[in-house]
Motif scaffolding. Structure first.
Motif, PDB file in Angstrom:
ATOM      1  N   GLY A 322       0.778  -1.258   0.165  1.00  0.00           N
ATOM      2  CA  GLY A 322      -0.112   0.206  -0.062  1.00  0.00           C
ATOM      3  C   GLY A 322       0.970   1.232  -0.176  1.00  0.00           C
ATOM      4  N   LEU A 323       0.212   2.449   0.024  1.00  0.00           N
ATOM      5  CA  LEU A 323       0.850   3.613  -0.251  1.00  0.00           C
ATOM      6  C   LEU A 323       0.455   4.751   0.900  1.00  0.00           C
ATOM      7  CD1 LEU A 323       2.460   5.307  -2.234  1.00  0.00           C
ATOM      8  CD2 LEU A 323       0.434   6.294  -3.078  1.00  0.00           C
ATOM      9  N   ALA A 324       1.452   5.322   1.450  1.00  0.00           N
ATOM     10  CA  ALA A 324       1.339   6.164   2.706  1.00  0.00           C
ATOM     11  C   ALA A 324       0.425   7.429   1.929  1.00  0.00           C
ATOM     12  CB  ALA A 324       2.583   6.762   3.082  1.00  0.00           C
ATOM     13  N   HIS A 325      -0.682   7.669   2.887  1.00  0.00           N
ATOM     14  CA  HIS A 325      -1.395   8.846   2.644  1.00  0.00           C
ATOM     15  C   HIS A 325      -2.703   8.434   1.538  1.00  0.00           C
ATOM     16  CE1 HIS A 325       1.489  10.956   4.692  1.00  0.00           C
ATOM     17  NE2 HIS A 325       2.204  10.794   3.823  1.00  0.00           N
ATOM     18  N   ARG A 326      -2.753   7.139   1.264  1.00  0.00           N
ATOM     19  CA  ARG A 326      -3.732   6.747   0.346  1.00  0.00           C
ATOM     20  C   ARG A 326      -4.376   5.652   1.097  1.00  0.00           C
ATOM     21  NH1 ARG A 326      -7.571   8.017  -1.721  1.00  0.00           N
ATOM     22  NH2 ARG A 326      -8.037   7.921  -3.926  1.00  0.00           N
ATOM     23  N   MET A 327      -5.511   5.783   1.672  1.00  0.00           N
ATOM     24  CA  MET A 327      -6.440   4.686   2.326  1.00  0.00           C
ATOM     25  C   MET A 327      -5.550   4.101   3.221  1.00  0.00           C
ATOM     26  SD  MET A 327      -9.515   3.399  -0.223  1.00  0.00           S
ATOM     27  CE  MET A 327     -10.117   2.459   0.978  1.00  0.00           C
ATOM     28  N   GLU A 328      -4.507   4.560   3.982  1.00  0.00           N
ATOM     29  CA  GLU A 328      -3.644   4.144   4.654  1.00  0.00           C
ATOM     30  C   GLU A 328      -4.187   3.887   6.017  1.00  0.00           C
ATOM     31  OE1 GLU A 328       0.761   5.318   6.680  1.00  0.00           O
ATOM     32  OE2 GLU A 328      -0.411   6.656   5.633  1.00  0.00           O
ATOM     33  N   ASP A 329      -4.024   2.617   6.703  1.00  0.00           N
ATOM     34  CA  ASP A 329      -4.491   2.321   7.944  1.00  0.00           C
ATOM     35  C   ASP A 329      -3.434   2.643   8.791  1.00  0.00           C
ATOM     36  OD1 ASP A 329      -5.216   1.019  10.221  1.00  0.00           O
ATOM     37  OD2 ASP A 329      -6.497  -0.523   9.260  1.00  0.00           O
ATOM     38  N   VAL A 330      -3.666   3.830   9.754  1.00  0.00           N
ATOM     39  CA  VAL A 330      -2.605   4.409  10.656  1.00  0.00           C
ATOM     40  C   VAL A 330      -3.034   3.651  12.117  1.00  0.00           C
ATOM     41  CG1 VAL A 330      -2.020   6.256   9.323  1.00  0.00           C
ATOM     42  CG2 VAL A 330      -3.897   6.425  10.960  1.00  0.00           C
ATOM     43  N   GLY A 331      -3.526   2.648  12.152  1.00  0.00           N
ATOM     44  CA  GLY A 331      -3.965   2.184  13.440  1.00  0.00           C
ATOM     45  C   GLY A 331      -5.361   2.451  14.105  1.00  0.00           C
ATOM     46  N   ALA A 332      -5.570   1.788  15.382  1.00  0.00           N
ATOM     47  CA  ALA A 332      -7.053   1.718  15.879  1.00  0.00           C
ATOM     48  C   ALA A 332      -6.639   2.129  17.324  1.00  0.00           C
ATOM     49  CB  ALA A 332      -7.537   0.574  15.812  1.00  0.00           C
ATOM     50  N   ILE A 333      -7.708   2.537  18.048  1.00  0.00           N
ATOM     51  CA  ILE A 333      -7.888   2.877  19.470  1.00  0.00           C
ATOM     52  C   ILE A 333      -9.096   2.128  19.991  1.00  0.00           C
ATOM     53  CG2 ILE A 333      -7.863   4.510  21.254  1.00  0.00           C
ATOM     54  CD1 ILE A 333      -6.545   6.640  19.392  1.00  0.00           C
ATOM     55  N   GLY A 334      -8.967   1.112  20.423  1.00  0.00           N
ATOM     56  CA  GLY A 334     -10.259   0.318  20.900  1.00  0.00           C
ATOM     57  C   GLY A 334     -10.907  -0.117  19.611  1.00  0.00           C
ATOM     58  N   ARG A 335     -12.139   0.313  19.350  1.00  0.00           N
ATOM     59  CA  ARG A 335     -12.915  -0.229  18.345  1.00  0.00           C
ATOM     60  C   ARG A 335     -12.996   1.021  16.886  1.00  0.00           C
ATOM     61  NH1 ARG A 335     -18.462  -2.651  20.598  1.00  0.00           N
ATOM     62  NH2 ARG A 335     -18.630  -3.303  18.217  1.00  0.00           N
ATOM     63  N   VAL A 336     -12.282   2.085  17.372  1.00  0.00           N
ATOM     64  CA  VAL A 336     -12.159   2.963  16.206  1.00  0.00           C
ATOM     65  C   VAL A 336     -10.736   2.828  15.544  1.00  0.00           C
ATOM     66  CG1 VAL A 336     -12.334   5.465  16.120  1.00  0.00           C
ATOM     67  CG2 VAL A 336     -13.201   4.665  17.972  1.00  0.00           C
ATOM     68  N   ARG A 337     -11.098   2.667  14.268  1.00  0.00           N
ATOM     69  CA  ARG A 337     -10.088   2.673  13.144  1.00  0.00           C
ATOM     70  C   ARG A 337      -9.670   4.038  12.530  1.00  0.00           C
ATOM     71  NH1 ARG A 337      -9.602   0.402   7.929  1.00  0.00           N
ATOM     72  NH2 ARG A 337     -11.949   0.006   7.894  1.00  0.00           N
ATOM     73  N   PHE A 338      -8.449   4.361  12.164  1.00  0.00           N
ATOM     74  CA  PHE A 338      -8.094   5.471  11.586  1.00  0.00           C
ATOM     75  C   PHE A 338      -7.569   5.303  10.214  1.00  0.00           C
ATOM     76  CE2 PHE A 338      -8.223   6.215  16.255  1.00  0.00           C
ATOM     77  CZ  PHE A 338      -8.860   7.635  16.245  1.00  0.00           C
ATOM     78  N   VAL A 339      -8.135   6.159   9.382  1.00  0.00           N
ATOM     79  CA  VAL A 339      -7.574   5.854   7.993  1.00  0.00           C
ATOM     80  C   VAL A 339      -7.097   7.242   7.632  1.00  0.00           C
ATOM     81  CG1 VAL A 339      -8.449   5.368   5.563  1.00  0.00           C
ATOM     82  CG2 VAL A 339      -9.150   4.008   7.350  1.00  0.00           C
ATOM     83  N   ASN A 340      -5.809   7.176   6.849  1.00  0.00           N
ATOM     84  CA  ASN A 340      -5.388   8.437   6.431  1.00  0.00           C
ATOM     85  C   ASN A 340      -5.409   8.501   4.630  1.00  0.00           C
ATOM     86  OD1 ASN A 340      -3.598  10.540   5.490  1.00  0.00           O
ATOM     87  ND2 ASN A 340      -1.744   9.477   6.145  1.00  0.00           N
ATOM     88  N   ASP A 341      -6.326   9.257   4.257  1.00  0.00           N
ATOM     89  CA  ASP A 341      -6.382   9.393   3.084  1.00  0.00           C
ATOM     90  C   ASP A 341      -6.213  10.943   2.416  1.00  0.00           C
ATOM     91  OD1 ASP A 341      -7.423   7.907   0.327  1.00  0.00           O
ATOM     92  OD2 ASP A 341      -8.917   9.441   0.527  1.00  0.00           O
ATOM     93  N   SER A 342      -5.025  11.260   3.102  1.00  0.00           N
ATOM     94  CA  SER A 342      -4.643  12.781   2.677  1.00  0.00           C
ATOM     95  C   SER A 342      -4.483  13.026   1.368  1.00  0.00           C
ATOM     96  CB  SER A 342      -3.463  13.328   3.544  1.00  0.00           C
ATOM     97  OG  SER A 342      -3.087  14.436   3.501  1.00  0.00           O
TER      98      SER A 342
END
Length: 471
Positions: A322-342
């Motif tokens: 995958g590619l940084a900043h394009r639908m990049e999964d940057v981790g989760a906190i509990g049940r919340v996932r963070f996606v970096n699509d800058s």
């Protein structure tokens, strides 16, 4: 570094001293050129001076002594109006070049045994992923692939040329506008939708710039064209009529009698006597979503054109990280996932991520592009809540009124905190999506800095002591 040939003993003016300009300046010096460099930004001038590059105020310079003017891609040539440095060069009859053109001329002047192969990739959306993916396939297959252009390193900062190298170049419309002699062994146009219209004077000018990726191609070269939009379909027909290069249509939406296409995640090769299933892209972790299936079809087509076997290319698709900043999964906190699509700097790019995630807490905004987010109206029902930042916040709030809950956050930091708070409070599996649908320049130097900031803010939420120390 690739020393630029053709200007030894001559003086070249260089305007714009960010990554592209500095790299080009170094390569020109390595090729024996004399320089006169300038930037309107004092910090950029200071960095150039620290390298020993000769500063000359080009607004006061006599352009008749210059053999050429090398400008950074961001310098307007025609619209909304020519930059003053462009006017000065044209008045003196001085040729205006970009770094890709300097690279192309250096390749063309090299002995045949030293000339590398070139893959050139452009499109409104998906070009960074496709460029990185093609580089990954080529390297996995044992080829010496070097990635640059509008992604990663400036092209002239890549390793010196040799006959076994393949330069995989992402090219923006700005770069293509400054390029006339590049010949790509494999040229890719993924898609075209309205973008940068102020810079190109409208859609016609924007498309003309994109089409330049196919300039100079001839028999033995391959043109790969996305045909999921009317513009791509028409262009593919035009190229076929020229009857020189090999044409490979690609699609992520429909079966074709020839070319490469993906349906329901399955990639097919329809270039031979019978259609062959290549691989199941839905199992490729680095290529989520239909938009990535088009990217995969394009990279697969280019890889085969550059000598990779079908089996090796298919295996590498599955291992792409995958590619940084394009639908990049940057981790989760509990049940919340963070996606970096800058990297989603316009509505069409944001659509790709929004289509891939059923429900999300949406961080959007920045410097608005033409059309704003109105084209995304069919996806508003996926938005649990929108957290708006930057210059576009007020306009986006009006557009979303009545369609989705909205909070004007102003800054990315506030948006991340509030989106996480609300997502966590839902008690469900949730996604916080940064897909701005805007340029970053109101608050960040570029989309990469914006994406890095998002990643750091998520890390700070995960590690509160570190956040407190940083504050």
């Amino acid at each position: 570094m690739i020393p630029v040939t053709g200007f030894s003993g001559k003086t070249v003016a260089v305007f714009g001293l960010a990554r592209t300009g500095l790299t080009a300046a170094r390569a020109l010096v390595a090729g024996g050129a004399k320089l006169a460099v300038w930037d309107e930004n004092a910090d950029a001038r200071a960095r150039a001076a620290a390298e020993g590059l000769p500063l000359v105020d080009l607004s006061q310079a006599d352009f008749s002594r210059f053999a050429a003017l090398m400008v950074s891609p961001g310098v307007p040539l025609t619209h909304p109006e020519p930059h003053w440095v462009v006017n000065k060069a044209q008045a003196a009859g001085v040729e205006i070049l970009g770094d890709i053109e300097l690279f192309a001329r250096t390749v063309n002047a090299a002995e045949p045994w030293k000339r590398p192969k070139i893959a050139a990739i452009t499109g409104t959306n998906g070009k960074s992923t496709t460029t990185a993916l093609l580089g990954h396939i080529l390297n996995a297959a044992g080829k010496d692939a070097l990635i640059g252009g509008n992604i990663g390193a400036g092209v002239l900062g890549l390793e010196g040329m040799h006959g076994g190298a393949v330069y995989v170049l992402e090219l923006s419309s700005y770069q293509l506008d400054l390029t006339s002699s590049l010949r790509a062994d494999a040229a890719v146009l993924l898609n075209v939708s309205p973008d940068h219209l102020d810079r190109h004077g409208g859609m016609e000018g924007y498309l003309a710039a994109k089409r330049r990726v196919f300039l100079n191609q001839d028999k033995g070269d391959t043109a790969i064209v996305g045909v999921d939009d009317a513009i791509g379909q028409n262009l593919c027909t035009e190229l076929l009529a020229l009857n020189r290069r090999t044409i490979r249509p690609i699609s992520a939406g429909r079966a074709m009698g020839r070319g490469y296409y993906a349906l329901q995640g399955l990639l097919y090769d329809a270039t031979g006597e019978r259609t062959v299933e290549v691989c199941d892209l839905s199992r490729a972790p680095g290529l989520p979503g239909r938009h990535n299936w088009q990217n995969a079809a394009a990279a697969y087509a280019a890889a085969l054109a550059l000598g990779v076997s079908p089996g090796d290319a298919a295996d590498a698709l599955m291992s792409f990280p995958g590619l940084a900043h394009r639908m990049e999964d940057v981790g989760a906190i509990g049940r919340v996932r963070f996606v970096n699509d800058s990297k989603a700097t316009n509505a069409d790019a944001a659509r790709q991520a929004m289509c891939a995630i059923p429900k999300f807490y949406w961080i959007a905004g920045g410097r608005e592009k033409a059309g704003g987010i109105a084209p995304l109206a069919d996806l508003y029902d996926r938005v649990e809540k929108a957290y708006l930042i930057g210059e576009a916040a007020e306009d986006f709030a009006r557009t979303l009124q009545g369609a989705a809950p909205v909070e004007a956050c102003g800054t990315l930091e506030r948006a991340v905190e509030h989106a996480w708070r609300d997502a966590a409070a839902s008690g469900r599996d949730a996604v916080v999506l940064l897909s701005p649908a805007c340029a970053s320049f109101d608050q960040f130097p570029d989309f990469e800095v914006r994406g890095d900031a998002f990643r750091s803010l998520v890390q700070a939420l995960r590690d509160p002591p570190a956040r407190q120390a940083a504050g």
